[in-house]
Design an enzyme around this catalytic site. Sequence first.
Site: not given
Ligand SMILES: NC(=O)c1ccc[n+]([C@@H]2O[C@H](COP(=O)([O-])OP(=O)(O)OC[C@H]3O[C@@H](n4cnc5c(N)ncnc54)[C@H](OP(=O)(O)O)[C@@H]3O)[C@@H](O)[C@H]2O)c1
Length: 333
Positions: A25, A28-29, A152, A156, A183, A198, A206
């Site tokens: 991941g 991602g963010l 979800y 987790k 969070t 989110h 927006k």
């Molecule tokens: N954002 C939040 O507010 C938040 C809050 C609490 C916890 N989290 C947790 O933090 C973690 C990262 O979230 P994020 O917000 O960074 O999400 P994100 O920006 O949507 O990034 C998701 C990442 O997962 C990768 N991914 C998705 N499906 C995949 C697959 N089938 N195989 C390989 N890689 C895959 C994506 O790769 P691509 O870029 O190539 O698609 C991307 O790098 C997650 O576990 C999430 O549950 C997030």
Amino acid sequence: MTNITYDTIPGSEKLDDNDVILVTGGTGLFGKGIEEVVQTLKLKGKFYFAGSKDGNLKNLDECEKLFEKVKPTYVLHLAAFVGGLFRNMKYKVDFWLDNVNMNNNVLRCCHKHNVKKTVSCLSTCIFPDKVSYPIHEDVLHNGPPHFSNDAYAYAKRMLDMTSRWFNQQYYEGEARFTSVIPTNLYGKYDNFNIQDGHVLPGLMHKIYLAQKNGTDYVVYGTGKPLRQFCYNVDAARMILWTLLNYTEEEPLIISVPEEDEVSIADVAKTIAEEFKFEKEIKFDTEKADGQYKKTASNDKFKKLYPDFKFTPFKDAIAETVQWFQANYETVRK
Ligand SMILES: NC(=O)c1ccc[n+]([C@@H]2O[C@H](COP(=O)([O-])OP(=O)(O)OC[C@H]3O[C@@H](n4cnc5c(N)ncnc54)[C@H](OP(=O)(O)O)[C@@H]3O)[C@@H](O)[C@H]2O)c1
């Protein structure tokens, strides 16, 4: 270019150039926050930031190939199928199957490759719906999650349990597998899609459109729910600290303090100020609010790392808004 500064991470001297840190991941963010911290602090070790193009982790063969290629000594497992409230309600089977498959494959590969430490990522929104506040780590499995994101949340929660079982069955209880519970995250490289993303990046998008088109800035719901928002760079510094210092298997909450909880209406206002948007903010009260609050305590983290300093909310929002405006054509939206 960033104006935000922070101290080095205690324990980073443990990394050396032979270490390989795989961040699933990584595109991602959250992963981008880690990349920024690794570059800014010039951390040692080879960091490999993997996205889905490097291998679809839902598929065991592709996951194994990635591990064969990278040969990690440490793993930060962030990859997940994620989204906001509306996406969570619409695609429950995908949220369950995709996440369970990814998590099982990654953990199996970490074990097979004798990874020294794996830190996986949970979320504060997976805690029980009916719970007393503030939430502490030890109540994670004490009741059903909110119905809106149950698929979800259970995926987790099983990631936490599977991590513990690996420790028990193969490592005599040593916490080689552990997790963090962030969070709500926000920052550069977020998903700014209004339907699927989110709440905070959705609000930014927006308001961008309202300003550009001279239309209303409409916030979904009443604006009353309370949330803790953590800048992705701060979460990155916390998960890196966890990787290098935390010795327990109990997932660790990484969050801003309880007193920094803000209402959605206040977030909308802070973003509006940064955009210099002066029209009234409207609320569509027909739309769902989600859980009213889910205040999490970061007491355990604070005790372990008392000197940690959070980036002020306004500074991080300013940085994110400026980046979003400058990169509007190419951001995820
Ligand atoms: N954002 C939040 O507010 C938040 C809050 C609490 C916890 N989290 C947790 O933090 C973690 C990262 O979230 P994020 O917000 O960074 O999400 P994100 O920006 O949507 O990034 C998701 C990442 O997962 C990768 N991914 C998705 N499906 C995949 C697959 N089938 N195989 C390989 N890689 C895959 C994506 O790769 P691509 O870029 O190539 O698609 C991307 O790098 C997650 O576990 C999430 O549950 C997030």
